[in-house]
Design a protein around this motif. Structure first.
Motif, PDB file in Angstrom:
ATOM      1  N   ALA A 120     -16.995 -10.532 -10.409  1.00  0.00           N
ATOM      2  CA  ALA A 120     -17.503 -11.855 -10.765  1.00  0.00           C
ATOM      3  C   ALA A 120     -17.060 -12.260 -12.161  1.00  0.00           C
ATOM      4  CB  ALA A 120     -19.034 -11.861 -10.676  1.00  0.00           C
ATOM      5  N   ALA A 121     -17.060 -11.309 -13.096  1.00  0.00           N
ATOM      6  CA  ALA A 121     -16.684 -11.618 -14.470  1.00  0.00           C
ATOM      7  C   ALA A 121     -15.213 -12.019 -14.574  1.00  0.00           C
ATOM      8  CB  ALA A 121     -16.967 -10.418 -15.365  1.00  0.00           C
ATOM      9  N   LEU A 122     -14.330 -11.321 -13.843  1.00  0.00           N
ATOM     10  CA  LEU A 122     -12.904 -11.658 -13.898  1.00  0.00           C
ATOM     11  C   LEU A 122     -12.620 -12.989 -13.213  1.00  0.00           C
ATOM     12  CD1 LEU A 122     -11.093  -8.232 -13.384  1.00  0.00           C
ATOM     13  CD2 LEU A 122     -11.433  -9.519 -15.498  1.00  0.00           C
ATOM     14  N   LEU A 205      -2.620  -4.561 -20.507  1.00  0.00           N
ATOM     15  CA  LEU A 205      -3.436  -3.528 -21.139  1.00  0.00           C
ATOM     16  C   LEU A 205      -2.623  -2.613 -22.034  1.00  0.00           C
ATOM     17  CD1 LEU A 205      -5.488  -2.851 -17.954  1.00  0.00           C
ATOM     18  CD2 LEU A 205      -6.568  -3.260 -20.170  1.00  0.00           C
ATOM     19  N   GLY A 206      -1.307  -2.820 -22.084  1.00  0.00           N
ATOM     20  CA  GLY A 206      -0.454  -1.987 -22.907  1.00  0.00           C
ATOM     21  C   GLY A 206      -0.215  -0.605 -22.341  1.00  0.00           C
ATOM     22  N   ARG A 226      -8.165   9.754 -18.309  1.00  0.00           N
ATOM     23  CA  ARG A 226      -6.713   9.910 -18.425  1.00  0.00           C
ATOM     24  C   ARG A 226      -6.097   8.977 -19.462  1.00  0.00           C
ATOM     25  NH1 ARG A 226      -8.548  11.555 -13.813  1.00  0.00           N
ATOM     26  NH2 ARG A 226      -7.512  13.161 -12.566  1.00  0.00           N
ATOM     27  N   LEU A 227      -6.718   7.823 -19.670  1.00  0.00           N
ATOM     28  CA  LEU A 227      -6.163   6.875 -20.641  1.00  0.00           C
ATOM     29  C   LEU A 227      -6.821   6.982 -22.019  1.00  0.00           C
ATOM     30  CD1 LEU A 227      -5.835   3.691 -18.392  1.00  0.00           C
ATOM     31  CD2 LEU A 227      -4.007   5.221 -19.155  1.00  0.00           C
ATOM     32  N   GLY A 228      -7.807   7.861 -22.130  1.00  0.00           N
ATOM     33  CA  GLY A 228      -8.486   8.015 -23.415  1.00  0.00           C
ATOM     34  C   GLY A 228      -9.316   6.819 -23.810  1.00  0.00           C
ATOM     35  N   TRP A 229      -9.940   6.190 -22.802  1.00  0.00           N
ATOM     36  CA  TRP A 229     -10.705   4.964 -23.054  1.00  0.00           C
ATOM     37  C   TRP A 229     -12.197   5.224 -23.264  1.00  0.00           C
ATOM     38  CZ3 TRP A 229      -8.625   1.019 -18.876  1.00  0.00           C
ATOM     39  CH2 TRP A 229      -7.326   0.604 -19.261  1.00  0.00           C
ATOM     40  N   GLY A 230     -12.622   6.464 -23.262  1.00  0.00           N
ATOM     41  CA  GLY A 230     -14.038   6.753 -23.430  1.00  0.00           C
ATOM     42  C   GLY A 230     -14.794   6.619 -22.123  1.00  0.00           C
ATOM     43  N   TRP A 236     -14.228  -0.875 -19.346  1.00  0.00           N
ATOM     44  CA  TRP A 236     -14.412  -2.227 -18.840  1.00  0.00           C
ATOM     45  C   TRP A 236     -14.188  -3.271 -19.932  1.00  0.00           C
ATOM     46  CZ3 TRP A 236     -13.942  -5.923 -15.787  1.00  0.00           C
ATOM     47  CH2 TRP A 236     -14.684  -7.116 -15.915  1.00  0.00           C
ATOM     48  N   ARG A 237     -14.647  -2.988 -21.148  1.00  0.00           N
ATOM     49  CA  ARG A 237     -14.431  -3.940 -22.238  1.00  0.00           C
ATOM     50  C   ARG A 237     -12.941  -4.136 -22.493  1.00  0.00           C
ATOM     51  NH1 ARG A 237     -19.386  -1.837 -24.295  1.00  0.00           N
ATOM     52  NH2 ARG A 237     -18.340  -0.088 -25.330  1.00  0.00           N
ATOM     53  N   ARG A 238     -12.167  -3.060 -22.398  1.00  0.00           N
ATOM     54  CA  ARG A 238     -10.720  -3.176 -22.567  1.00  0.00           C
ATOM     55  C   ARG A 238     -10.110  -4.043 -21.461  1.00  0.00           C
ATOM     56  NH1 ARG A 238      -7.660   0.767 -25.548  1.00  0.00           N
ATOM     57  NH2 ARG A 238      -8.988   2.246 -26.672  1.00  0.00           N
ATOM     58  N   VAL A 239     -10.528  -3.781 -20.231  1.00  0.00           N
ATOM     59  CA  VAL A 239      -9.980  -4.519 -19.093  1.00  0.00           C
ATOM     60  C   VAL A 239     -10.320  -5.999 -19.214  1.00  0.00           C
ATOM     61  CG1 VAL A 239     -10.141  -4.825 -16.591  1.00  0.00           C
ATOM     62  CG2 VAL A 239     -10.002  -2.520 -17.560  1.00  0.00           C
ATOM     63  N   TYR A 240     -11.574  -6.291 -19.461  1.00  0.00           N
ATOM     64  CA  TYR A 240     -12.031  -7.693 -19.530  1.00  0.00           C
ATOM     65  C   TYR A 240     -11.326  -8.446 -20.654  1.00  0.00           C
ATOM     66  CZ  TYR A 240     -15.169 -11.690 -19.903  1.00  0.00           C
ATOM     67  OH  TYR A 240     -15.679 -12.960 -19.956  1.00  0.00           O
ATOM     68  N   ASN A 241     -11.231  -7.831 -21.826  1.00  0.00           N
ATOM     69  CA  ASN A 241     -10.628  -8.503 -22.973  1.00  0.00           C
ATOM     70  C   ASN A 241      -9.120  -8.668 -22.847  1.00  0.00           C
ATOM     71  OD1 ASN A 241     -13.077  -8.845 -24.348  1.00  0.00           O
ATOM     72  ND2 ASN A 241     -12.954  -6.809 -25.285  1.00  0.00           N
ATOM     73  N   ALA A 242      -8.505  -7.905 -21.934  1.00  0.00           N
ATOM     74  CA  ALA A 242      -7.052  -8.016 -21.732  1.00  0.00           C
ATOM     75  C   ALA A 242      -6.676  -9.218 -20.878  1.00  0.00           C
ATOM     76  CB  ALA A 242      -6.516  -6.739 -21.085  1.00  0.00           C
TER      77      ALA A 242
END
Length: 269
Positions: A120-122, A205-206, A226-230, A236-242
């Motif tokens: 829904a957010a995306l 997302l780089g 695996r991506l070191g995202w915590g 999710w914050r990384r995905v949404y902000n990208a």
């Protein structure tokens, strides 16, 4: 979006295929070869205009823009180069022309349902302006297992349609089994990705690509590890902000959402 260009039929006399503006990321099928992809560009040769289509794997092919050469939802169309936007016009995140000074519109009876909060957010991030222009409400199901119960409560019918966006909608999946035979007032579209996160282009997302996660391991947890995202909430914050516009999404998700918006907003026959 192409609205209700397919209204009517030609029982007595053949009619020309409707003309559709080949807006960037419009998903079409080449009628001759079956190649399905999103519009990513154009070219011009001595023998006419060509459109560039990119499929879900990133393969790009060039096709002549001949009459009735393409299919949308199985129906022949003639692609045309989109007209240039008027000087000073502003595009929304979905690529549509932004409507300035928009006032709140009474919500339609029809709805778009998505599986979860992230879906829904995306959808809101990219298509929020379009949905407010059309008066369409997006609601999340909190899991596809709730679809049958929700449909029974909502009671879809004429003027009261439901469009359902589904993750991992591939042949033989549980998701496909849960979304068949739902009636003419329900349209299910989806994308092939395990989770809606994966419908975000890796380049946004780089990262080079989304990691493969073994069956049985929680997908979001495995991705973040695996991506070191915590933790998944950090991921999710990384995905949404990208995601800033439709260009940051994969073509299958774009096409699926556009079809749902058309379905719940087109006039009843």
């Amino acid at each position: 979006m192409y609205g209700d260009i397919f209204d009517g039929h030609a029982r007595k006399k053949a009619r020309a295929a409707p003309k559709v503006a080949a807006e960037r990321e419009l998903v079409v099928e080449d009628a001759a070869t079956g190649f399905c992809g999103a519009v990513v560009g154009f070219d011009r040769g001595y023998d006419g205009e060509f459109v560039k289509l990119a499929d879900a794997r990133g393969t790009v092919r060039l096709f002549a823009m001949r009459e009735a050469a393409f299919l949308i939802d199985g129906r022949p169309v003639t692609l045309m180069r989109p007209k240039a936007a008027p000087a000073g016009s502003i595009r929304s995140a979905s690529g549509s022309t932004r409507v300035e000074g928009l006032r709140a519109k009474v919500a339609k009876s029809s709805r778009i349902w998505v599986e979860g909060v992230h879906d829904a957010a995306l959808v809101e991030r990219v298509w929020g302006h379009d949905l407010r222009v059309e008066g369409v409400v997006v609601e999340h199901l909190e899991g596809l297992d709730n679809l049958g119960e929700r449909l029974a409560e909502f009671a879809p019918g004429p003027g009261r349609r439901v469009g359902v966006l589904v993750d991992h909608l591939v042949t033989g999946s549980k998701e496909t089994q849960l979304t068949t035979g739902l009636g003419p007032h329900v349209l299910v579209t989806g994308h092939p990705y395990i989770d809606v996160w994966q419908a975000v282009r890796p380049a946004a997302l780089g990262i080079a690509a989304w990691p493969e996660i073994p069956r049985g391991e929680d997908w979001k947890t495995g991705i973040c590890r695996r991506l070191g995202w915590g933790a998944p909430q950090d991921g999710w914050r990384r995905v949404y902000n990208a995601v800033n516009s439709f260009r940051d999404l994969q073509a299958p998700l774009i096409g699926a959402v556009e079809r749902l918006i058309d379905f719940v907003t087109e006039p009843e026959p």
